[in-house]
Design an enzyme around this catalytic site. Structure first.
Site, PDB file in Angstrom:
ATOM      1  N   SER A   1       0.803  -1.218   0.000  1.00 24.92           N
ATOM      2  CA  SER A   1       0.000   0.000   0.000  1.00 24.92           C
ATOM      3  C   SER A   1       0.840   1.274   0.000  1.00 24.92           C
ATOM      4  CB  SER A   1      -0.945   0.012   1.201  1.00 24.92           C
ATOM      5  OG  SER A   1      -0.219  -0.072   2.416  1.00 24.92           O
TER       6      SER A   1
ATOM      7  N   ASP B   1      -5.582   7.382   9.657  1.00 27.72           N
ATOM      8  CA  ASP B   1      -5.424   6.031  10.211  1.00 27.72           C
ATOM      9  C   ASP B   1      -4.165   5.903  11.061  1.00 27.72           C
ATOM     10  OD1 ASP B   1      -3.366   5.876   8.346  1.00 27.72           O
ATOM     11  OD2 ASP B   1      -4.320   4.361   7.094  1.00 27.72           O
TER      12      ASP B   1
ATOM     13  N   HIS C   1      -0.606   5.190   7.299  1.00 29.90           N
ATOM     14  CA  HIS C   1      -0.127   5.517   5.956  1.00 29.90           C
ATOM     15  C   HIS C   1       0.232   6.993   5.831  1.00 29.90           C
ATOM     16  CE1 HIS C   1      -2.475   1.803   5.344  1.00 29.90           C
ATOM     17  NE2 HIS C   1      -1.568   1.549   4.404  1.00 29.90           N
TER      18      HIS C   1
END
Length: 227
Positions: A46, A199, A202
């Site tokens: 990711s 979050d 990230h």
């Protein structure tokens, strides 16, 4: 991946005859010789894929823009898949390494850590990826991770050490920690929040810019090393 993480190769120049030098000079002055664009595949998770970011704000487009701003003629391919482990990267390595690919950045392992996978298994998968790159004749940059001690100090040392071991085995440059730019910019782990998405895992757009600026010089050296 859900948790973020300089050495370089060198050119060896052979002796060139006086006539060859003259021919090369003539080609350059007539515009018949020019550097070809270098294509880099960024194989990752990711962090590479640009999770949670607008299309142009992810790691790959920002890295390509940074490299081009430094004068590099380069195309960076996004071979990142959110949630991917080293096993997933290994399964994708062969078809990622098309004939058009000149170099590869390998940035995997974060999801292995989050799942508490055996570092020996992760190391074997990364070994397979680097072997595939070696067989394909591409230059590579291995990107490691600095991880927490959630599973104990021995696990942390084995996990981080696998990147160093494989860099030596395959004689590839190692960028030790994907998030080293963030750590340097924030000065401490707790100060990284300004560079992260809600979050808390990230990087946001600014965080990616910091990561790219820190890692960029290592990628420039990778480009210079492409045969």
């Amino acid at each position: 991946m859900k948790d973020a993480s300089d050495q370089i190769g060198s050119f060896a120049y052979g002796a060139v005859s006086r006539g060859s030098k003259l021919a090369a000079a003539l080609l350059m002055t007539t515009g018949l010789a020019h550097a070809e664009s270098v294509t880099i595949a960024a194989l990752g998770d990711s962090l590479t894929a640009g999770y949670g970011l607008a299309q142009g704000d992810g790691f790959v487009p920002q890295l390509q823009g940074w490299l081009q701003a430094q004068g590099a003629d380069v195309v960076v391919m996004n071979a990142g898949v959110s949630g991917d482990t080293t096993a997933g990267g290994l399964s994708r390595a062969a078809w990622t390494l098309t004939p058009d690919v000149d170099a590869m950045i390998v940035a995997l392992g974060g999801n292995d850590f989050l799942r508490g996978l055996d570092p020996a298994v992760s190391k074997a998968n990364l070994d397979g990826i680097l072997a595939a790159g070696q067989d394909a004749g591409v230059d590579m940059l291995l990107v490691g991770l600095s991880v927490g001690s959630n599973y104990g100090l021995d696990y942390k040392q084995e996990f981080e050490g696998m990147y160093r071991d494989l860099a030596v085995k395959y004689d590839v440059p190692l960028y030790p920690d994907f998030a080293s730019g963030l750590r340097a910019a924030s000065g401490m782990q707790e100060g990284m929040s300004e560079f992260l998405q809600p979050d808390g895992i990230h990087p946001n757009t600014e965080g990616v810019s910091v990561i790219v600026a820190a890692m960029g010089p290592a990628v420039l050296k990778l480009i210079a090393n492409v045969r």
